[in-house]
Design a protein around this motif. Structure first.
Motif, PDB file in Angstrom:
ATOM      1  N   LEU A  87     149.654  23.250 176.913  1.00 49.91           N
ATOM      2  CA  LEU A  87     149.454  24.429 177.750  1.00 49.91           C
ATOM      3  C   LEU A  87     148.104  25.089 177.469  1.00 49.91           C
ATOM      4  O   LEU A  87     147.705  25.269 176.321  1.00 49.91           O
ATOM      5  N   ALA A 114     145.889  30.455 181.350  1.00 53.83           N
ATOM      6  CA  ALA A 114     145.153  30.661 182.602  1.00 53.83           C
ATOM      7  C   ALA A 114     145.185  32.122 183.031  1.00 53.83           C
ATOM      8  O   ALA A 114     145.007  32.439 184.214  1.00 53.83           O
ATOM      9  N   ARG A 173     150.156  32.981 183.396  1.00 59.23           N
ATOM     10  CA  ARG A 173     149.892  31.683 184.017  1.00 59.23           C
ATOM     11  C   ARG A 173     149.377  30.712 182.963  1.00 59.23           C
ATOM     12  O   ARG A 173     148.513  31.048 182.148  1.00 59.23           O
ATOM     13  N   ARG A 207     148.247  26.391 182.437  1.00 53.23           N
ATOM     14  CA  ARG A 207     147.912  25.136 183.106  1.00 53.23           C
ATOM     15  C   ARG A 207     148.093  24.001 182.116  1.00 53.23           C
ATOM     16  O   ARG A 207     147.670  24.093 180.962  1.00 53.23           O
ATOM     17  N   GLN A 208     148.755  22.923 182.564  1.00 51.43           N
ATOM     18  CA  GLN A 208     148.914  21.752 181.719  1.00 51.43           C
ATOM     19  C   GLN A 208     147.580  21.031 181.596  1.00 51.43           C
ATOM     20  O   GLN A 208     146.966  20.697 182.612  1.00 51.43           O
ATOM     21  N   SER A 209     147.124  20.819 180.364  1.00 51.84           N
ATOM     22  CA  SER A 209     145.804  20.205 180.165  1.00 51.84           C
ATOM     23  C   SER A 209     145.742  18.770 180.684  1.00 51.84           C
ATOM     24  O   SER A 209     144.686  18.297 181.087  1.00 51.84           O
ATOM     25  N   ALA A 213     147.342  19.270 184.918  1.00 52.19           N
ATOM     26  CA  ALA A 213     146.820  20.396 185.690  1.00 52.19           C
ATOM     27  C   ALA A 213     147.924  21.174 186.408  1.00 52.19           C
ATOM     28  O   ALA A 213     147.642  22.050 187.233  1.00 52.19           O
ATOM     29  N   ALA A 214     149.179  20.880 186.108  1.00 51.56           N
ATOM     30  CA  ALA A 214     150.295  21.610 186.708  1.00 51.56           C
ATOM     31  C   ALA A 214     150.285  23.057 186.222  1.00 51.56           C
ATOM     32  O   ALA A 214     149.943  23.338 185.068  1.00 51.56           O
ATOM     33  N   ILE A 215     150.675  23.981 187.102  1.00 53.83           N
ATOM     34  CA  ILE A 215     150.696  25.402 186.771  1.00 53.83           C
ATOM     35  C   ILE A 215     152.107  25.813 186.364  1.00 53.83           C
ATOM     36  O   ILE A 215     153.089  25.464 187.030  1.00 53.83           O
ATOM     37  N   GLU A 230     154.211  29.320 185.475  1.00 51.73           N
ATOM     38  CA  GLU A 230     154.163  30.776 185.530  1.00 51.73           C
ATOM     39  C   GLU A 230     155.460  31.363 184.995  1.00 51.73           C
ATOM     40  O   GLU A 230     156.545  30.910 185.370  1.00 51.73           O
TER      41      GLU A 230
END
Length: 418
Positions: free
Chosen positions: A253, A256, A264, A266-268, A271-273, A275
């Motif tokens: 993680l 963001a 928020r 973002r998966q490194s 790139a999935a978000i 929240e």
């Protein structure tokens, strides 16, 4: 002697470690051979027909004796004897090698104009490979044998031996991996596979593991992490409790920012978000993590990093430091004067990092969240959520008390005089 009859002498065939039943030879290892790890096997030709006495005797000299010498030499050298592959056969090892090359394990080159193939997650692929390697180490003879010779009795026996030596969960996991490989082999008719020998084996399923941490236990874990200088583990634990994300997801993680009360991430890797609503506890840990990263001069944006390298934790390194934190929490932590900073919490001895996910689900349910609400935060499949709640909340006194309280209020509102 009557006319037309003849005395037929009984012929006794004697070949070392080979038994005969109705003209069918089988290698039966004695105690010394079993100690070397050798397994019994039917002696058949490549076409599946039974060997003759002469062929069985030749097999003993050409294959069995060299194998015994090979295993003894390896043991004397402190090494593991290499697996022997059945000559001319399509073996279980061959089947797994073909499985690793299949589309689910390797996407291959994309085809223009066609959707990209779905590939299994890297962690799932690693797990399948690990289980196949465990099978190869447990029974190298089986791993090098012809897949067409596998049968339900052989696989049931394999499961029983695995259960005895490695436990119920591991036995089932290895058989599940083997079943995946066999399913692929049957679909492709590899090695002549036409029937799936691992279907409907009647394997008993173990009870699902559900371990939910108490507020006191989780407080002890986080305080212990801070007390022994592993604050990043404390941040990872808080992320698990507040987001319900798996370990691999938490370690990937990236912060963001926040917007209107929402955090928020973002998966490194994907790139999935992700929240989640802000909580004071999570906000405090994220702020502390950001300060630590600045002090360390960390360049990556991951919330949790290895302070020794400044890079994201590897799973093995994280699991190692997690166990250090748990050990400290179980024993308790004292300051220089001998006063307790963290009181001992022995009940944490069996608490695993993966249990944070079950804990998050349970705490959310106790807070009054519905299953859809829990899913929106943790990403669990609804069936998994129900499974967790079934195993834990069904016997939870707080839930039972709240339910009866609602019933009492309902009866009073209806003027019931029972």
């Amino acid at each position: 002697m009557r006319r037309g009859t003849a005395a037929v002498a009984k012929v006794t065939i004697t070949i070392s470690n080979v038994s005969w039943r109705g003209g069918r030879p089988r290698y039966q290892p004695g105690p010394k051979h079993r100690k070397l790890g050798l397994k019994g096997q039917d002696l058949k030709r490549l076409d599946g027909s039974w060997m003759s006495a002469e062929e069985a005797a030749a097999w003993v000299e050409a294959q069995l004796r060299p194998r015994i010498a090979e295993v003894k030499a390896a043991k004397a050298a402190g090494k593991r004897a290499p697996r022997r592959k059945a000559p001319g056969a399509y073996t279980l090892e061959d089947l797994f090698e073909d499985l690793w090359k299949s589309p689910k394990f390797t996407a291959g080159e994309p085809v223009p104009g066609r959707p990209k193939r779905k590939v299994l997650a890297p962690a799932t692929i690693r797990d399948y490979r690990a289980k196949a390697a465990a099978l190869a180490a447990f029974d190298p003879e089986l791993y090098g044998s012809d897949v067409a010779a596998l049968s339900k009795p052989i696989l049931v026996g394999l499961h029983e031996r695995l259960w005895h030596d490695k436990g119920h969960h591991m036995a089932n996991a290895i058989l599940k991996t083997l079943s995946v490989a066999l399913s692929y082999g049957v679909r492709k008719e590899l090695g002549g596979l036409k029937h799936h020998p691992a279907l409907r084996l009647g394997i008993e399923q173990p009870d699902a593991r559900v371990r939910v941490g108490t507020i006191g236990e989780m407080t002890a874990m986080i305080r212990a992490a801070d007390a022994i200088g592993l604050t990043m583990v404390g941040h990872a634990i808080m992320l698990g409790l507040m987001t319900g994300q798996r370990q691999t997801e938490r370690l990937a993680l990236m912060d963001a920012g926040h917007e209107k009360g929402w955090r928020r991430f973002r998966q490194s890797k994907t790139a999935a978000i992700v929240e989640v609503p802000e909580t004071p506890q999570l906000t405090a840990r994220l702020s502390a993590a950001a300060t630590e990263r600045r002090v360390l001069g960390v360049k990556v944006a991951n919330v949790v990093v290895d302070p020794k390298t400044g890079a994201p934790f590897t799973q093995s390194t994280y699991n190692k430091v997690y166990r250090q934190v748990r050990t400290a929490a179980v024993a308790g932590v004292k300051d220089a004067a001998g006063a307790w900073i963290v009181e001992p919490c022995p009940t944490l001895a069996d608490f695993q990092d993966r249990d944070l996910r079950d804990t998050a689900v349970t705490w959310l349910a106790r807070a009054g969240c519905t299953v859809p609400e829990i899913r929106s935060i943790t990403g669990h499949d609804p069936r998994t959520i129900y499974s967790i709640l079934k195993h834990y909340l069904a016997i939870d006194r707080e839930q039972a008390s709240a339910a009866i309280g609602k019933l009492v209020l309902y009866l009073e509102s209806e003027g019931a005089a029972l």
